[in-house]
Design a protein around this motif. Structure first.
Motif, PDB file in Angstrom:
ATOM      1  N   LEU A 512     -45.874  -6.223 -14.319  1.00  0.00           N
ATOM      2  CA  LEU A 512     -46.630  -6.867 -15.398  1.00  0.00           C
ATOM      3  C   LEU A 512     -46.113  -8.278 -15.673  1.00  0.00           C
ATOM      4  O   LEU A 512     -46.887  -9.174 -16.015  1.00  0.00           O
ATOM      5  CB  LEU A 512     -46.560  -6.014 -16.667  1.00  0.00           C
ATOM      6  CG  LEU A 512     -47.351  -4.698 -16.616  1.00  0.00           C
ATOM      7  CD1 LEU A 512     -46.988  -3.812 -17.797  1.00  0.00           C
ATOM      8  CD2 LEU A 512     -48.849  -4.989 -16.607  1.00  0.00           C
ATOM      9  N   ALA A 513     -44.806  -8.483 -15.514  1.00  0.00           N
ATOM     10  CA  ALA A 513     -44.252  -9.828 -15.696  1.00  0.00           C
ATOM     11  C   ALA A 513     -44.800 -10.783 -14.637  1.00  0.00           C
ATOM     12  O   ALA A 513     -45.192 -11.916 -14.950  1.00  0.00           O
ATOM     13  CB  ALA A 513     -42.729  -9.775 -15.640  1.00  0.00           C
ATOM     14  N   HIS A 514     -44.829 -10.348 -13.389  1.00  0.00           N
ATOM     15  CA  HIS A 514     -45.389 -11.195 -12.331  1.00  0.00           C
ATOM     16  C   HIS A 514     -46.881 -11.439 -12.546  1.00  0.00           C
ATOM     17  O   HIS A 514     -47.400 -12.512 -12.214  1.00  0.00           O
ATOM     18  CB  HIS A 514     -45.173 -10.546 -10.964  1.00  0.00           C
ATOM     19  CG  HIS A 514     -43.742 -10.487 -10.532  1.00  0.00           C
ATOM     20  ND1 HIS A 514     -42.896 -11.577 -10.604  1.00  0.00           N
ATOM     21  CD2 HIS A 514     -42.991  -9.476 -10.010  1.00  0.00           C
ATOM     22  CE1 HIS A 514     -41.695 -11.241 -10.163  1.00  0.00           C
ATOM     23  NE2 HIS A 514     -41.734  -9.972  -9.799  1.00  0.00           N
ATOM     24  N   LEU A 515     -47.571 -10.468 -13.109  1.00  0.00           N
ATOM     25  CA  LEU A 515     -49.004 -10.595 -13.374  1.00  0.00           C
ATOM     26  C   LEU A 515     -49.277 -11.571 -14.512  1.00  0.00           C
ATOM     27  O   LEU A 515     -50.411 -12.028 -14.685  1.00  0.00           O
ATOM     28  CB  LEU A 515     -49.580  -9.214 -13.708  1.00  0.00           C
ATOM     29  CG  LEU A 515     -51.087  -9.039 -13.679  1.00  0.00           C
ATOM     30  CD1 LEU A 515     -51.627  -9.136 -12.254  1.00  0.00           C
ATOM     31  CD2 LEU A 515     -51.470  -7.693 -14.298  1.00  0.00           C
ATOM     32  N   GLY A 516     -48.244 -11.886 -15.277  1.00  0.00           N
ATOM     33  CA  GLY A 516     -48.429 -12.755 -16.435  1.00  0.00           C
ATOM     34  C   GLY A 516     -48.834 -11.983 -17.673  1.00  0.00           C
ATOM     35  O   GLY A 516     -49.310 -12.565 -18.647  1.00  0.00           O
ATOM     36  N   LYS A 517     -48.628 -10.643 -17.663  1.00  0.00           N
ATOM     37  CA  LYS A 517     -48.980  -9.788 -18.797  1.00  0.00           C
ATOM     38  C   LYS A 517     -47.767  -8.948 -19.215  1.00  0.00           C
ATOM     39  O   LYS A 517     -47.810  -7.722 -19.196  1.00  0.00           O
ATOM     40  CB  LYS A 517     -50.139  -8.854 -18.424  1.00  0.00           C
ATOM     41  CG  LYS A 517     -51.352  -9.537 -17.822  1.00  0.00           C
ATOM     42  CD  LYS A 517     -52.075 -10.394 -18.855  1.00  0.00           C
ATOM     43  CE  LYS A 517     -53.331 -11.021 -18.249  1.00  0.00           C
ATOM     44  NZ  LYS A 517     -53.999 -11.917 -19.214  1.00  0.00           N
ATOM     45  N   PRO A 518     -46.657  -9.592 -19.599  1.00  0.00           N
ATOM     46  CA  PRO A 518     -45.429  -8.834 -19.892  1.00  0.00           C
ATOM     47  C   PRO A 518     -45.565  -7.879 -21.074  1.00  0.00           C
ATOM     48  O   PRO A 518     -44.776  -6.945 -21.197  1.00  0.00           O
ATOM     49  CB  PRO A 518     -44.397  -9.930 -20.175  1.00  0.00           C
ATOM     50  CG  PRO A 518     -45.216 -11.115 -20.604  1.00  0.00           C
ATOM     51  CD  PRO A 518     -46.475 -11.040 -19.808  1.00  0.00           C
ATOM     52  N   ASP A 519     -46.551  -8.108 -21.933  1.00  0.00           N
ATOM     53  CA  ASP A 519     -46.717  -7.255 -23.106  1.00  0.00           C
ATOM     54  C   ASP A 519     -47.685  -6.097 -22.844  1.00  0.00           C
ATOM     55  O   ASP A 519     -48.031  -5.356 -23.772  1.00  0.00           O
ATOM     56  CB  ASP A 519     -47.232  -8.082 -24.294  1.00  0.00           C
ATOM     57  CG  ASP A 519     -46.246  -9.162 -24.712  1.00  0.00           C
ATOM     58  OD1 ASP A 519     -45.031  -8.922 -24.574  1.00  0.00           O
ATOM     59  OD2 ASP A 519     -46.687 -10.229 -25.163  1.00  0.00           O
ATOM     60  N   GLY A 520     -48.134  -5.928 -21.597  1.00  0.00           N
ATOM     61  CA  GLY A 520     -49.061  -4.852 -21.285  1.00  0.00           C
ATOM     62  C   GLY A 520     -48.464  -3.483 -21.579  1.00  0.00           C
ATOM     63  O   GLY A 520     -47.261  -3.253 -21.401  1.00  0.00           O
ATOM     64  N   ALA A 521     -49.299  -2.576 -22.043  1.00  0.00           N
ATOM     65  CA  ALA A 521     -48.848  -1.208 -22.353  1.00  0.00           C
ATOM     66  C   ALA A 521     -48.871  -0.360 -21.090  1.00  0.00           C
ATOM     67  O   ALA A 521     -49.803  -0.449 -20.288  1.00  0.00           O
ATOM     68  CB  ALA A 521     -49.758  -0.589 -23.407  1.00  0.00           C
TER      69      ALA A 521
END
Length: 687
Positions: A512-521
């Motif tokens: 998720l960090a690489h995706l640019g969505k570190p706050d994803g559930a």
């Protein structure tokens, strides 16, 4: 049309069949109304006419009545009117729950879309929390004919039929034989799945799910739900489903159209980054380095190395006047653009306007009154254009990557402190290349070019992206997907235990960090609805060796399934196992190590058994698919013959990847599995 919930029913099944027939007639009428629309008097020009005509065509397709697909699959009888946040005026009424909304000639609903709030209790209500539902009825179908129903009296504490028991019709629907592409699970969505499906558009959700937990279906149904709940917004921004390969996309492509959604694009990661022709491959070591997130910084350094701080002034001649912008002022402009951290191309486009503005300031000080047209003219002045070309030159992303991969000194300069010497040697091409077109680009190279292109010009962002089989992506591939949803959200689907690339995802937080969505559930599905109990228990013996700490899938299937491990003396025994399973109803897959597929193909042909390749649609006549193990991920068959597990493991570059590939192959069966082997089984499968 709504009807009182407590009407006496002399023949319930006949009454429900009558409602089905009336609903189908109403759907036909809705379609005919759209087909009869005359847009001649409402379109001002041909552009509007073309847009409206396309919208009408899409609406007609969305209203298609699929004869073998039930129009509704359930019924809810409410005790009282649902809350204002759910629906208006539903007191004591019943609603038929189906794949799309159907209304009669007066506009009264005959079938309610499964995504509507009033339909939610069909998936969530229980004896403990009936959600104001008196009765939930499920329907059973044979083909398109309604043949059975099953009732749950949720709000009657004294009715034993309301006890927490497994629905027989639900089990039958889950276990129904599969012929053709993947179908929707709209009739069988479970409460934990429904919670993910109905999660909001604003947040990114990552679903970790073992084989048979329905994660792919959940992701597709979430897209359908979001399109229902946020149709106008997503119509503007777009939606995309990303799968691992073409065979997989072909397998799932009918799910959304069956739910009336026709606007969702499907692609692979390779499709997204296809700016050059891919004709080459990388060995595992090179692919790992090229897919590492550190390459993003190497590319950024290499790109901005083209910017040169000015040492000479710019002199602009207009008429009889000469306007001079000194080098120190130009340097200040360039440094300001660099500090703003905007795209390379956007900064390059801004530079001539900044220089022109500096000239206009001098003009105003001299008593002139220049306007925007003068500034644009100065920005186009040959001296300004020459300065921009020297200071901030245009860069082609493919040429930039080509230079990094072929120029050892250039790579060393910009990879300093990021890649060590051995890593640099690993990705350097052995032979020089004359041009971008003659280069034998690999899939990993194409991802690097896409990264470079985004550094130069921002990639268009969509409203929502579904990324399936995500565990096999490299960090740079995650970044490529993330660029497509920087202003939108994502649904990430995968299983860490099924990662079969050398760079497979180690944790969803990292992905998720690489995706640019570190706050994803991160949500985990552990209830298995597809793989039989005996099969998933056997495959789960591999989990301690391939994904320690991961929760094993617990099959909720009442039918334990058919499972056998047999010694084979040759291809004839494998073919015999296929013939045995083909006597059952449904589809059969023969999964084998890639290297063994040609020999098995010859054996099947010699035995007169027709077969398909992955992605080709099964028919009643041809129900066997010959599947290389490398393409088995995401596919499912009623019955599977798995040939030579040891060869599947040995076909991969390392044992862990091989065992993960075997785990995938073992978990493709819905009703039965026969494992055939001549070589000893991998010791990890021992009880």
């Amino acid at each position: 049309m709504s009807t009182p919930a407590h009407d006496p029913l002399d023949d319930p099944l006949a009454r429900e069949r009558s409602h089905l027939a009336a609903s189908r007639a109403a759907l036909r009428a809705m379609r005919e109304d759209v087909e009869a629309l005359d847009i001649g008097d409402v379109t001002a020009n041909w552009v509007n006419a073309a847009v409206l005509s396309r919208q009408i065509d899409e609406r007609i397709k969305a209203l298609a009545d699929l004869s073998d697909t039930p129009l509704f699959f359930g019924r809810l009888d409410y005790l009282h009117a649902p809350g204002a946040e759910q629906a208006e005026g539903a007191g004591g009424e019943r609603f038929y729950i189906g794949r799309r909304h159907v209304h009669d000639a007066d506009g009264d609903p005959m079938v309610i879309d499964w995504r509507a709030p009033v339909s939610q209790p069909f998936y969530r209500a229980s004896k403990k929390d009936p959600m104001d539902i008196a009765l939930r009825r499920r329907f059973g179908y044979t083909g398109g004919d309604l043949t059975a129903y099953e009732d749950e009296h949720l709000s009657d504490p004294g009715d034993p039929s309301g006890a927490a028991t497994t629905s027989k019709l639900l089990q039958q629907e889950i276990e129904r034989p599969r012929v053709g592409p993947m179908r929707d699970i709209v009739a069988t969505i479970q409460p934990e799945q429904d919670e993910i499906v109905r999660s909001g558009l604003g947040g990114t959700v990552c679903v970790q799910g073992g084989p048979g937990t329905g994660k792919t279906a959940v992701g597709l149904h979430r897209v359908a739900y979001l399109l229902y709940a946020h149709r106008e917004r997503l119509a503007r921004t777009g939606t995309l489903v990303i799968g691992p390969n073409r065979s997989f996309l072909h397998y799932i492509e009918q799910v959304l159209p069956a739910l009336g959604e026709l606007s969702v694009r499907q692609a692979t990661v390779d499709d997204l980054v296809a700016q050059v022709e891919v004709r080459g491959t990388d060995d595992a070591a090179a692919a790992i380095v090229k897919g590492d997130a550190r390459m993003a910084e190497v590319l950024r350094r290499a790109l901005y190395s083209h910017v040169t701080l000015p040492t000479e002034p710019v002199v602009v001649v207009r008429g009889s006047r000469r306007w001079r912008v000194p080098a120190y002022e130009l340097e200040e402009i360039v440094r300001q653009l660099l500090d703003r951290d905007i795209r390379y191309g956007a900064a390059r486009e801004a530079l001539p306007q900044r220089i022109a503005h500096a000239v206009l300031v001098q003009m105003e000080r001299a008593g002139e009154a220049p306007d925007d047209r003068v500034q644009d003219a100065v920005a186009r002045n040959s001296a300004v254009k020459a300065a921009v070309k020297a200071i901030w030159p245009a860069v082609d992303p493919a040429k930039l990557v080509l230079r990094l991969l072929t120029d050892a000194e250039f790579l060393a300069e910009h990879a300093d402190g990021l890649l060590d010497g051995d890593e640099q040697k690993t990705i350097l091409w052995a032979r020089p290349v004359r041009s971008v077109k003659s280069a034998r680009w690999s899939p990993a190279d194409a991802v690097l070019i896409d990264e470079a292109a985004d550094l130069i010009q921002r990639t268009h962002s969509l409203g929502h992206v579904v990324l399936d089989e995500a565990q096999d992506l490299s960090p740079m591939q995650y970044r490529a997907v993330g660029r497509r949803c920087t202003t939108g959200s994502a649904t990430v689907l995968g299983d860490l235990a099924q990662g079969t690339t050398p760079w497979a995802t180690r944790s969803w937080a990292e992905a998720l960090a690489h995706l640019g969505k570190p706050d994803g559930a991160v949500e985990e599905l552990t209830a298995g609805f597809r793989v039989p109990t005996d099969v998933i228990a056997y495959a789960s013996r591999l989990l301690p060796h391939i994904a320690p700490g991961l929760t094993p899938v617990a099959s909720v299937r009442e039918n334990p399934g058919f499972f056998k491990v047999r010694t084979a003396t040759g291809a004839a025994d494998v073919v015999a196992a296929c013939a045995e399973l083909l006597r059952n109803e449904g589809s059969t897959g023969l999964i084998a190590a890639d290297a063994r597929v040609p020999a098995l193909a010859e054996a099947l042909t010699a035995a007169g058994i027709p077969y398909l390749a992955p992605g080709e649609e099964t028919t009643r006549e041809t129900r066997l698919t010959l599947v290389p193990a490398s393409l088995a991920k995401g596919l499912e068959y009623d019955y599977v013959v798995l040939d030579e597990p040891r060869a599947v493991v040995d076909g991969e570059p390392d044992e862990r990847t091989g065992l993960r590939r075997l785990y995938v192959a073992l978990t493709r069966a819905v009703s039965g599995l026969i494992v055939t082997h001549a070589a000893p089984l991998p010791p990890q499968l021992a009880a």
